[in-house]
Structure formats: structure tokens, C-alpha cells
Design a protein around this motif. Structure first.
Motif, PDB file in Angstrom:
ATOM      1  N   THR A  77      29.144  22.903  15.758  1.00  0.00           N
ATOM      2  CA  THR A  77      28.830  24.258  15.319  1.00  0.00           C
ATOM      3  C   THR A  77      29.871  25.206  15.887  1.00  0.00           C
ATOM      4  O   THR A  77      30.488  24.930  16.914  1.00  0.00           O
ATOM      5  CB  THR A  77      27.430  24.671  15.824  1.00  0.00           C
ATOM      6  OG1 THR A  77      27.355  24.429  17.222  1.00  0.00           O
ATOM      7  CG2 THR A  77      26.335  23.941  15.090  1.00  0.00           C
ATOM      8  N   PRO A  78      30.090  26.328  15.227  1.00  0.00           N
ATOM      9  CA  PRO A  78      31.084  27.290  15.746  1.00  0.00           C
ATOM     10  C   PRO A  78      30.654  27.817  17.108  1.00  0.00           C
ATOM     11  O   PRO A  78      29.483  27.882  17.426  1.00  0.00           O
ATOM     12  CB  PRO A  78      31.093  28.398  14.701  1.00  0.00           C
ATOM     13  CG  PRO A  78      29.824  28.252  13.963  1.00  0.00           C
ATOM     14  CD  PRO A  78      29.432  26.816  14.007  1.00  0.00           C
ATOM     15  N   THR A  79      31.614  28.183  17.872  1.00  0.00           N
ATOM     16  CA  THR A  79      31.326  28.683  19.206  1.00  0.00           C
ATOM     17  C   THR A  79      31.732  30.132  19.415  1.00  0.00           C
ATOM     18  O   THR A  79      31.591  30.654  20.508  1.00  0.00           O
ATOM     19  CB  THR A  79      32.064  27.832  20.254  1.00  0.00           C
ATOM     20  OG1 THR A  79      33.451  27.809  19.916  1.00  0.00           O
ATOM     21  CG2 THR A  79      31.491  26.436  20.306  1.00  0.00           C
ATOM     22  N   ASP A  80      32.254  30.759  18.403  1.00  0.00           N
ATOM     23  CA  ASP A  80      32.428  32.197  18.532  1.00  0.00           C
ATOM     24  C   ASP A  80      32.387  32.835  17.158  1.00  0.00           C
ATOM     25  O   ASP A  80      32.227  32.180  16.142  1.00  0.00           O
ATOM     26  CB  ASP A  80      33.693  32.563  19.301  1.00  0.00           C
ATOM     27  CG  ASP A  80      34.950  32.220  18.534  1.00  0.00           C
ATOM     28  OD1 ASP A  80      36.040  32.353  19.107  1.00  0.00           O
ATOM     29  OD2 ASP A  80      34.858  31.808  17.352  1.00  0.00           O
ATOM     30  N   LYS A  81      32.589  34.099  17.176  1.00  0.00           N
ATOM     31  CA  LYS A  81      32.394  34.869  15.953  1.00  0.00           C
ATOM     32  C   LYS A  81      33.407  34.498  14.882  1.00  0.00           C
ATOM     33  O   LYS A  81      33.075  34.312  13.717  1.00  0.00           O
ATOM     34  CB  LYS A  81      32.493  36.357  16.300  1.00  0.00           C
ATOM     35  CG  LYS A  81      32.467  37.282  15.101  1.00  0.00           C
ATOM     36  CD  LYS A  81      32.736  38.699  15.551  1.00  0.00           C
ATOM     37  CE  LYS A  81      33.084  39.545  14.330  1.00  0.00           C
ATOM     38  NZ  LYS A  81      33.520  40.894  14.724  1.00  0.00           N
ATOM     39  N   THR A  82      34.639  34.398  15.279  1.00  0.00           N
ATOM     40  CA  THR A  82      35.665  34.101  14.270  1.00  0.00           C
ATOM     41  C   THR A  82      35.417  32.774  13.605  1.00  0.00           C
ATOM     42  O   THR A  82      35.531  32.643  12.383  1.00  0.00           O
ATOM     43  CB  THR A  82      37.065  34.122  14.916  1.00  0.00           C
ATOM     44  OG1 THR A  82      36.973  33.538  16.222  1.00  0.00           O
ATOM     45  CG2 THR A  82      37.579  35.526  15.023  1.00  0.00           C
ATOM     46  N   GLN A  83      35.067  31.824  14.414  1.00  0.00           N
ATOM     47  CA  GLN A  83      34.786  30.508  13.821  1.00  0.00           C
ATOM     48  C   GLN A  83      33.603  30.586  12.870  1.00  0.00           C
ATOM     49  O   GLN A  83      33.615  29.987  11.789  1.00  0.00           O
ATOM     50  CB  GLN A  83      34.466  29.500  14.926  1.00  0.00           C
ATOM     51  CG  GLN A  83      35.669  29.078  15.728  1.00  0.00           C
ATOM     52  CD  GLN A  83      35.273  28.110  16.835  1.00  0.00           C
ATOM     53  OE1 GLN A  83      34.178  27.518  16.790  1.00  0.00           O
ATOM     54  NE2 GLN A  83      36.139  27.960  17.829  1.00  0.00           N
ATOM     55  N   THR A  84      32.639  31.304  13.257  1.00  0.00           N
ATOM     56  CA  THR A  84      31.446  31.399  12.418  1.00  0.00           C
ATOM     57  C   THR A  84      31.755  32.080  11.107  1.00  0.00           C
ATOM     58  O   THR A  84      31.325  31.627  10.044  1.00  0.00           O
ATOM     59  CB  THR A  84      30.331  32.168  13.160  1.00  0.00           C
ATOM     60  OG1 THR A  84      30.179  31.649  14.465  1.00  0.00           O
ATOM     61  CG2 THR A  84      29.043  32.120  12.408  1.00  0.00           C
TER      62      THR A  84
ATOM     63  N   THR B  95      35.436  34.115  25.816  1.00  0.00           N
ATOM     64  CA  THR B  95      33.989  34.106  25.537  1.00  0.00           C
ATOM     65  C   THR B  95      33.679  33.082  24.487  1.00  0.00           C
ATOM     66  O   THR B  95      34.269  33.070  23.411  1.00  0.00           O
ATOM     67  CB  THR B  95      33.533  35.501  25.058  1.00  0.00           C
ATOM     68  OG1 THR B  95      33.996  36.476  25.983  1.00  0.00           O
ATOM     69  CG2 THR B  95      32.038  35.557  24.937  1.00  0.00           C
ATOM     70  N   SER B  96      32.731  32.247  24.819  1.00  0.00           N
ATOM     71  CA  SER B  96      32.189  31.312  23.831  1.00  0.00           C
ATOM     72  C   SER B  96      30.698  31.538  23.758  1.00  0.00           C
ATOM     73  O   SER B  96      30.037  31.770  24.789  1.00  0.00           O
ATOM     74  CB  SER B  96      32.468  29.869  24.235  1.00  0.00           C
ATOM     75  OG  SER B  96      33.825  29.664  24.519  1.00  0.00           O
ATOM     76  N   ILE B  97      30.210  31.476  22.552  1.00  0.00           N
ATOM     77  CA  ILE B  97      28.750  31.678  22.433  1.00  0.00           C
ATOM     78  C   ILE B  97      28.084  30.345  22.162  1.00  0.00           C
ATOM     79  O   ILE B  97      28.736  29.355  21.775  1.00  0.00           O
ATOM     80  CB  ILE B  97      28.417  32.668  21.302  1.00  0.00           C
ATOM     81  CG1 ILE B  97      29.054  32.225  19.995  1.00  0.00           C
ATOM     82  CG2 ILE B  97      28.863  34.061  21.677  1.00  0.00           C
ATOM     83  CD1 ILE B  97      28.537  33.037  18.829  1.00  0.00           C
ATOM     84  N   TRP B  98      26.862  30.351  22.379  1.00  0.00           N
ATOM     85  CA  TRP B  98      26.019  29.154  22.337  1.00  0.00           C
ATOM     86  C   TRP B  98      26.516  28.103  23.324  1.00  0.00           C
ATOM     87  O   TRP B  98      26.393  26.892  23.110  1.00  0.00           O
ATOM     88  CB  TRP B  98      25.937  28.563  20.921  1.00  0.00           C
ATOM     89  CG  TRP B  98      25.267  29.522  19.975  1.00  0.00           C
ATOM     90  CD1 TRP B  98      24.109  30.171  20.164  1.00  0.00           C
ATOM     91  CD2 TRP B  98      25.740  29.886  18.690  1.00  0.00           C
ATOM     92  NE1 TRP B  98      23.831  30.956  19.083  1.00  0.00           N
ATOM     93  CE2 TRP B  98      24.813  30.801  18.161  1.00  0.00           C
ATOM     94  CE3 TRP B  98      26.847  29.543  17.915  1.00  0.00           C
ATOM     95  CZ2 TRP B  98      24.972  31.379  16.903  1.00  0.00           C
ATOM     96  CZ3 TRP B  98      27.004  30.119  16.664  1.00  0.00           C
ATOM     97  CH2 TRP B  98      26.083  31.031  16.167  1.00  0.00           C
ATOM     98  N   VAL B  99      27.084  28.656  24.415  1.00  0.00           N
ATOM     99  CA  VAL B  99      27.591  27.801  25.470  1.00  0.00           C
ATOM    100  C   VAL B  99      27.098  28.364  26.783  1.00  0.00           C
ATOM    101  O   VAL B  99      27.209  29.568  27.037  1.00  0.00           O
ATOM    102  CB  VAL B  99      29.147  27.759  25.440  1.00  0.00           C
ATOM    103  CG1 VAL B  99      29.699  27.106  26.681  1.00  0.00           C
ATOM    104  CG2 VAL B  99      29.631  27.066  24.197  1.00  0.00           C
ATOM    105  N   ASN B 100      26.631  27.514  27.614  1.00  0.00           N
ATOM    106  CA  ASN B 100      26.150  27.964  28.912  1.00  0.00           C
ATOM    107  C   ASN B 100      27.298  28.152  29.879  1.00  0.00           C
ATOM    108  O   ASN B 100      28.128  27.252  30.029  1.00  0.00           O
ATOM    109  CB  ASN B 100      25.159  26.949  29.483  1.00  0.00           C
ATOM    110  CG  ASN B 100      23.734  27.375  29.231  1.00  0.00           C
ATOM    111  OD1 ASN B 100      23.483  28.169  28.354  1.00  0.00           O
ATOM    112  ND2 ASN B 100      22.829  26.848  30.027  1.00  0.00           N
ATOM    113  N   TYR B 101      27.330  29.293  30.534  1.00  0.00           N
ATOM    114  CA  TYR B 101      28.299  29.564  31.581  1.00  0.00           C
ATOM    115  C   TYR B 101      27.608  29.420  32.929  1.00  0.00           C
ATOM    116  O   TYR B 101      26.503  29.934  33.130  1.00  0.00           O
ATOM    117  CB  TYR B 101      28.844  30.993  31.467  1.00  0.00           C
ATOM    118  CG  TYR B 101      29.905  31.180  30.426  1.00  0.00           C
ATOM    119  CD1 TYR B 101      29.603  31.211  29.083  1.00  0.00           C
ATOM    120  CD2 TYR B 101      31.239  31.355  30.814  1.00  0.00           C
ATOM    121  CE1 TYR B 101      30.602  31.389  28.139  1.00  0.00           C
ATOM    122  CE2 TYR B 101      32.232  31.561  29.874  1.00  0.00           C
ATOM    123  CZ  TYR B 101      31.899  31.562  28.533  1.00  0.00           C
ATOM    124  OH  TYR B 101      32.894  31.762  27.608  1.00  0.00           O
TER     125      TYR B 101
END
Lengths: 212, 651
Positions: A77-84, B95-101
């Protein structure tokens, strides 16, 4: 699993008939309803997760498995906004559906273990899990209908195996920890689903900016 | 040379710096820092803030290290300045989302470093956007009613257009001086109308936003707006209200006026006038109580010449009908209770007791009098001594009674003067006219006609008479109200007498036995006979008639009658007390028990009342007395017979 005739799924079926008959129901409306349902789903999972966390013993926090060990981690799954935002609508929908599908079985397990949970708020938790299951089911049905409108790519679902690695005879703390871990995984995945659908909704409603 | 000097200075400085202070301040490793919060305004970047611990006295530096969930690589924060002091800013690339820091802060100084507790965060859960921007408030009109239109824009950083962030908004409004805000949830729209405004006021408006699963932003800066006066609308409303209320006022006034009469009756009810036959209202209004009482009271009842006590005592028995209204009321009140209540007057009992031991005790339906009777009886025994002291005064009064206006008895008055011995303490009545009573009068108590009962004929009450016109009688005057049945006693106080009679009818005078002082209350009760004044002879003789006909209490009477038992005046003792006695009848061991009638009450021998009961029950007569309510006995014909004074027809 039993197909529960919730109002949501009934509504979707009605919509389906209407769509089949007249093709008048716009996709945007469908997406709007789907995103509302996914929003509700994520809110439920958040409250459930918080409820479990509040009673988790301290040691449980230490040895809680990492989220990378969720069974859905295999799905890219994408991990940031741009990827999404780079993903196509069909991809977004496919991802959402795959994630949702991957949780149908684990939710059943969660439900059974919540019923026998040595937890003070057991009744609340099992009620919420029940509600969770219903919402998931209705969302799944709705996305199913949507996917048929959006082409074959949208209809592909990645299969994510769920390994029931939990023994029935687990001690109290272990079962609690396991449940809490599953809920955290579900919380994240439901957020992903919600985000994807909302992006989809915004994209589909170019003529209706108030939706975004 | 110079270099040496510089080195020396450097060394010196180093020494100064690093030598421990003479006072002993200790340098230590830094305290533990703490990550307070991390926030992301748009789900693309985020910032973390920490709170440093103590610095240990040495310059301390902080560093933030983090690790992402999938890898074990530890990174250090690359931007400590953008977000201010003690912060770390993660830019978009980091910053990465849906990732635990997993984030940790380290504080270090010369002596060491301290690690903070690690914190796990996921960026998607810590979103707190900036406040909405470009908030505009305008006043608009809808059919002459003003309303506010508020519009705004999302924070410029939040990307809502692509659907990456979905925001919902909330605004709040208040008048300038108010404390409380009015909240309005606006959903996803960026426009809102506020109605129900007050014209002429200044309003404050603020807006804030929240992502679908995140935290509320701060409130935007306040926007002020002033509502122009829309006076014409409000004025017309006030005019309408004024007219309406005036109209209602007029209607109310008119209706009040129409029903003023009935209202007056409702609010101020007319005072009922006295309803006493022969009572002169005018006299009452004039307010001269003396005159009034004179009217009420049969003239010169109280003997005016104290010197005639002897004569009075000797000559006749006078029964007096109570004539004061208060007495009336009080009696009636008591009568209704059908109890003689001695509660408040036990002391009076003591004070005014005339050897009326148990005579004073009346059998009470309620049984209360029993108690009282017992009390009084006990008091009798205990206070006889003191009573004796007062007896004299009391006797004198009674004598005055006797000697007084007996000479001029009036049928209408129906006065019957009973002898002191006859008196039983009836404190109630004595207290009826407290203002007029002297202490002595207080001491005087009504003697129930129990003592009269002894002779078995007269049941009367001594009621305290108003003292006004009783100078002749002395300090106090006594009235005895006979239970008059016959209408011959055409007295205004007929009612009282009736009531008295009824009262006495109900009560059974109890005569305490000397032999059985306290013990049972019952022994105190004896059936007594009633006497009613039948008429006054020309010779100033009172014809008494017993009234036992409808009193089951007087069970003894029938037998008494049969046995022709009646009271006789045994004689007058030294205290000018009339001793009554009933002829001893077939007493089954009861004997004559009316010693209490006798004044100083010790004269056992002077048996003034004999209670004849079923022979086989000496003490049971009392029981029978009690239970004889249903058994109607023949009318008793016991009566007081003062052989020397007057003759009474026997019945």
C-alpha cells in the motif's frame, strides 16, 4: 459466513436494482455512501482499540507485536500522499476491497474471542465487534457493486491469507494481547480503506466540489 | 613569552571552570527529557516537541532519534529549528504514513546522556490542522430580517481538493458582552447562515476545523460584526404589546369592579356575631366587660358579703350555671372530648385540691382520664396536705358561694352551689378566665360532681366565674353547672349545661379509695349518679333529680336506687365543708368510699357515696362500671340529700 441482511446491504441491493434498471444512480453517490460507511467503520475500530488498550496490562504493551506483523502487511500500500494520489481509481478500489476481504475471517475470530474475554467491558466489546462485522459486510457488498461499474481492474482482489496462529487455550493475558494486536492492525487497515475511498469520492465528484 | 602567558591563562581558566566549587555544587548528568506531543497539520509532515529535564548544571544538548517500523535503521532528526525550541520537524521526505515511528529523545551533557521513554506514533492519527482562513462575516437581509452569513476557507496547507484530507467545520457566535458562545456545526460546507440576531449589537464569530479522524484545530481569530438597528420592526412589536396589555388590564379592572362585592366577601369574610340568646350585641360592642358579665351572669350570684359565709354554707346549695363564653367554649371543648383533661392542671390539682381525692377522677371513655385520675388520685394523697392550706381559702370561697346569692336564686340561672366537699378539681374551667382569676382562683378547681356523685345526684361542674361581678363572692366564684336535662333551666347557658351534662354523663366520676390508692385506675371509678336541678323551691331549695337514666356507667345506681341509696349531708365540718354521705347500702365489702368528697378527705367513716355493685364483685364493680355502658340500668335516683338543709324528693 452468514450474510446478514442489514439495512445498508439492503440499500445497496436496492440501488443495484435501480442501477440495473435505469443506470441512474451516479457513482458519486455510491462512493459517497461507501465512504460514509468506511468512516463509521474506522471510528468503531478506533473506539474498540482504545477500549482494549485501557485495560491492557503494562506488560502487554511491551510485548505487543509490531504492526509489521499484521497479516495484511504483505499487501503493498502507498506510504505517503504522493504515492496514494498516483494510484488509479481502480487500483484504489481494488486495494480497498482486498483489505476489507482480508479482514472478514479475522473478524469472526475476534468476535468469538471477545465473547469469552476476561475483560471488564466484555459486553461492550462484543457488541462493538458485532457492529464492526455488520458494517464490514455491508461495505463489502457496496464495494462489490461499485467495482462492477469500474472495470475489471477494480474487481481484482488480492488474497491475503490469515493464519489462525492462536491456540484456543491461551492464557488470559495472551489472549488479551492478541486481541489488542489484531485490533490495532484492523484500525490501521480501516483507515487505509477510508482514505482510499475518500480520495476516490473526491476524484469522482469533479463537478461537485463540495464533496471534497 | 606571550604564548606562555596565554597558555597559563588558558590553564587557569580551565582549572577555574572544572574545579569543583568551594560551596559544593554538583554537576550531574542531565535529567530525563520527555516527548510531550507530535502533530501533523496536513498528514504530510509532522513535528514533535519534547520537554527537557534538568540540565545537571552543565550545558546540555538534545537529540531526537527515530526508527521506522519496518527497518532497524535509526535516523536522527534533521530539523531542530523550524518548529521552534525543543522540537523536531519531519519534512515530507521523512514522513511516511501508515508506518509506526519509534521516537526517542536523548539529552547529553559533559557528564553523560539520558534517554527519554520511546514513543510510538502513526502520523495518520496525530492530525491537527491549522485554523480555517479568510473568515468573512457579512450581514444580509431576508425579508427585512437580518442574518449573518459566515464564510471561510480551509487552511491553505490542508489538501482537501484531492480528498487527501476531509475537514469538517464548526463555528461559534456570541454577542459582545456575553460569556457563552453559541455553537454551530457546519459539516463540510464552507458557508453558514446565522439567524435570530438582536439588532443593534456587535457579534463575535470564530471558526475551527477538524479532519475526519483527528483533532480540532484552534479557533480562528475573532471576526467582529455589528448589526444595524432595525428599530422599526421591533418598535411596532412593542406598540402592539403595550396595546394588548392595556386592553387586558382594562378587562381585569372591569371584572374586578363587577365582582368587588363578592371578592370582599371572599377576602374579608364578615365576622360572625355572637349567637347567644338574650345576648346584647350592643353591650358587647360597648366593651365593658363588667357590664357584659353582669348581663350574662345572673345578678349577684356571687355573694357580696363575705361575712355571710356561714349563712351561705348552711342555708342552701347553689348550683351555678357557667355563663362566660370562654367557659362555655372551653367546656364545650372539653365536653366534646368527653374527657376531663387534667394534663395542664395537675399542678392546679395539687394547689386547689380539696380533699377531692378520687372524686375528681372521672372515668373517661378514652381512658385518659383514668390516667389523670390516677395522677390526681396520687396527687390527692400526696398533696392533700398542701391542699389543706389552700382549703381554707377555697372553702371560704365556697362558703361565699353558699351564703351568697342563694338567697336570690333564680330559676333561670339554675345555680346550684355545691359544697366544697363536692368540688372536685376541674382545672380546666378555672383556667378559662385566666386574666380574671386570681391565684386563688387558679387554685380552685372544678370539682367534678363526682363528689356530688357521692350523694349520687348532682353532677355538676364548677366553672370559674368571671370575677368581675363577684366581689361579693370574694376572690373567686364558682359556678357549677348542673347537668340539666329539663328545660326548666332556661338559662342562656343551657348549652353549656347540656354539654356539661353530656360530659358528665360520659364520665364516671371516680372516687379513689383510700384503701386502694394507686394500683388500678379502675378502682377510682365509681358509678356516680347525676343530679339535676329540677327546680328551685321558694324556700330556696333545690330539687335535684338524678339523671342516670341513660348512662350505663351508673350501673351502681339502679341498685342504689333500689336500695334507696342517696347522699345525705352528713354534716358540716370545721372547715365549713359539707360532708355528704350516702347511706351505706348493701355493700359487699366496698363500704362507703367517698371519703374524697370530704374535705381533708380523711374521713373514711363519712361515706358519702356508696357504690353498690354486684355483690359478688367487690372490686369488680369498677369493671362493671366500665362495662356497663351497654347495660342500661334503671334510672338512678340517687341524689344529694342534705337532710338539714333541704329536702329532696326521692324518685
Amino acid at each position: 459466513m452468514a450474510h446478514k441482511g442489514t439495512t445498508g446491504s439492503k440499500l445497496f441491493i436496492t440501488v443495484l436494482y435501480m442501477v440495473v434498471s435505469s443506470s441512474a444512480v451516479p457513482v458519486t453517490d455510491l462512493l459517497d455512501r461507501a465512504s460514509q460507511r468506511s468512516d463509521k467503520l474506522h471510528a468503531l475500530s478506533t473506539s474498540l482499540s482504545q477500549e482494549l488498550n485501557s485495560h491492557l496490562p503494562l506488560i502487554g504493551r511491551v510485548i505487543t507485536p509490531r504492526p509489521s506483523m499484521c497479516h495484511t502487511a504483505a499487501l503493498q500500500t502507498p506510504t505517503d500522499k504522493t504515492q496514494t494520489l498516483q494510484l488509479s481509481e481502480a487500483n484504489l478500489l481494488s486495494l480497498a476491497r482486498s483489505l476489507l476481504q482480508a479482514w472478514m475471517d479475522p473478524l469472526v475470530d475476534i468476535s468469538t474471542s471477545a465473547n469469552s474475554l476476561p475483560h471488564p467491558a466484555r459486553n461492550i466489546i462484543s457488541n462493538q465487534v458485532q457492529e464492526l462485522q455488520e458494517h464490514s459486510k455491508s461495505l463489502e457488498d457496496g464495494l462489490d457493486i461499485l467495482s462492477r461499474k469500474m472495470g475489471p481492474v477494480a474487481q481484482t482482489i488480492s488474497f491475503l491469507p490469515y493464519l489462525r496462529g492462536n491456540d484456543i487455550s491461551q492464557d488470559r493475558i495472551s489472549s488479551l494481547i492478541n486481541l489488542q494486536f489484531l485490533m490495532s492492525c484492523f484500525r490501521r487497515d480501516s483507515h487505509k480503506i477510508d482514505s482510499f475511498l475518500k480520495v476516490l469520492r473526491c476524484r469522482a465528484a469533479k463537478l461537485q466540489p463540495q464533496m471534497c | 613569552m606571550k604564548e606562555v602567558m596565554e597558555e597559563a591563562v588558558l590553564l587557569f581558566l580551565l582549572l577555574v571552570i572544572y574545579t569543583p566549587d568551594a560551596q559544593g555544587t554538583r554537576y550531574s548528568p542531565p535529567g530525563k527529557p520527555e516527548l510531550t506531543r507530535c502533530r501533523s497539520p496536513e498528514k504530510e509532515t509532522f513535528t514533535c516537541w519534547w520537554k527537557p529535564g534538568s540540565d545537571g548544571g552543565l550545558p546540555t544538548t538534545h537529540a531526537l532519534y527515530y526508527r521506522k517500523e519496518n527497518s532497524d535503521t535509526i535516523y536522527e532528526c534533521s530539523d531542530y529549528h523550524t518548529a521552534g525550541e525543543n522540537s523536531c520537524f519531519f519534512n515530507k521526505n521523512d514522513t511516511s504514513i501508515w508506518v509506526n515511528y519509534n521516537i526517542t529523545v536523548v539529552a547529553s551533557n559533559a557528564l553523560g546522556s539520558t534517554f527519554s521513554d520511546p514513543v510510538d506514533i502513526d502520523v495518520v492519527y496525530i492530525v491537527k490542522p491549522n485554523p480555517p482562513e479568510k473568515v468573512t462575516v457579512t450581514v444580509m437581509e431576508l425579508k427585512e430580517w437580518p442574518f449573518l452569513r459566515v464564510s471561510w476557507e480551509p487552511p491553505h496547507k490542508a489538501d482537501t481538493r484531492s480528498g487527501w484530507i476531509t475537514l469538517i467545520y464548526e463555528l461559534r457566535v456570541k454577542l459582545e458582552g456575553d460569556d457563552e458562545w453559541e455553537m454551530h456545526l457546519a459539516g463540510q460546507q464552507k458557508l453558514f447562515n446565522i439567524f435570530s440576531l438582536r439588532s443593534g449589537g456587535t457579534y463575535h464569530v470564530q471558526v475551527r476545523c477538524k479532519p475526519d479522524h483527528g483533532f480540532w484545530s484552534e479557533w480562528s481569530s475573532t471576526s467582529h460584526i455589528e448589526i444595524p438597528d432595525y428599530l422599526h420592526r421591533e418598535k411596532s412589536m412593542w406598540i402592539l404589546i403595550a396595546v394588548f396589555s392595556a386592553f387586558i388590564f382594562l378587562i381585569l379592572t372591569w371584572s374586578l369592579h363587577m365582582s368587588s362585592h363578592s371578592l370582599k366577601h371572599c377576602i374579608l369574610p364578615p365576622v360572625p356575631g355572637p349567637k347567644i340568646k338574650g345576648f346584647d350585641k350592643q353591650l358587647l360592642k360597648n366593651g365593658k366587660s363588667e357590664d357584659l358579665l353582669r348581663v350574662l351572669v345572673v345578678s349577684d350570684f356571687p355573694p357580696t358579703t363575705p361575712s355571710n359565709y356561714e349563712d351561705m354554707l348552711v342555708e342552701y346549695l347553689e348550683v351555678y350555671v357557667p355563663q362566660e363564653q370562654e367557659v362555655l367554649l372551653e367546656e364545650s371543648k372539653d365536653l366534646h372530648d368527653s374527657c376531663l383533661k387534667f394534663e395542664g392542671s395537675t399542678s392546679d390539682n395539687d394547689s386547689g385540691r380539696v380533699s377531692c381525692d378520687s372524686h375528681t377522677l372521672l372515668m373517661d371513655k378514652c381512658g385518659e382520664a383514668k390516667e389523670e385520675g390516677r395522677q390526681t388520685d396520687q396527687e390527692d394523697s400526696t398533696t392533700e396536705a398542701e391542699a389543706q392550706g389552700q382549703q381554707k381559702d377555697w372553702d371560704q370561697d365556697t362558703l361565699m358561694y353558699a351564703n351568697g346569692d342563694i338567697l336570690s336564686p333564680e330559676k333561670s340561672s339554675g345555680r346550684v352551689k355545691t359544697w366544697p366537699s363536692v368540688f372536685s378539681p376541674l382545672p380546666q374551667y378555672t383556667l378559662s378566665l385566666p386574666d380574671q382569676t386570681s391565684s386563688l382562683e387558679m387554685a380552685k378547681q372544678h370539682c367534678y360532681s363526682d363528689s356530688l356523685f357521692c350523694p349520687g345526684s348532682t353532677s355538676s361542674y364548677l366553672t370559674h366565674l368571671g370575677n368581675n361581678d363577684n366581689e361579693t363572692l370574694g376572690p373567686g366564684s364558682w359556678e357549677i353547672c348542673l347537668s340539666n336535662r329539663q328545660p326548666y333551666s332556661h338559662i342562656p347557658q343551657m348549652q353549656t349545661c347540656q354539654q356539661v351534662r353530656s360530659h358528665s354523663d360520659v364520665n364516671i366520676s371516680t372516687i379513689a379509695r383510700k384503701q386502694e390508692p394507686a394500683g388500678l385506675p379502675l378502682p377510682f371509678f365509681r358509678p356516680t349518679a347525676y343530679v339535676e336541678v329540677q327546680r328551685f323551691d321558694e324556700e330556696d331549695m333545690v330539687v335535684l333529680q338524678s339523671i342516670v337514666s341513660d348512662h350505663g356507667f351508673h350501673e351502681g345506681f339502679p341498685q342504689m336506687l333500689q336500695q334507696e341509696d342517696y347522699s345525705k349531708v352528713k354534716g358540716v365540718d370545721s372547715n365549713n365543708m359539707l360532708l355528704l354521705q350516702t347511706e351505706a347500702m348493701k355493700e359487699d365489702g366496698d363500704g362507703c368510699r367517698c371519703q374524697d368528697q370530704v374535705t381533708n378527705g380523711v374521713t373514711e367513716s363519712s361515706c358519702t357515696l356508696s357504690i353498690s355493685t354486684t355483690p359478688h364483685k367487690p372490686t369488680a364493680h369498677i369493671h362493671t362500671v366500665v362495662s356497663t355502658q351497654d347495660e342500661m340500668a334503671q334510672p338512678a335516683s340517687g341524689y344529694v340529700d342534705t337532710a338539714t338543709i333541704f329536702t329532696l324528693p326521692t324518685y
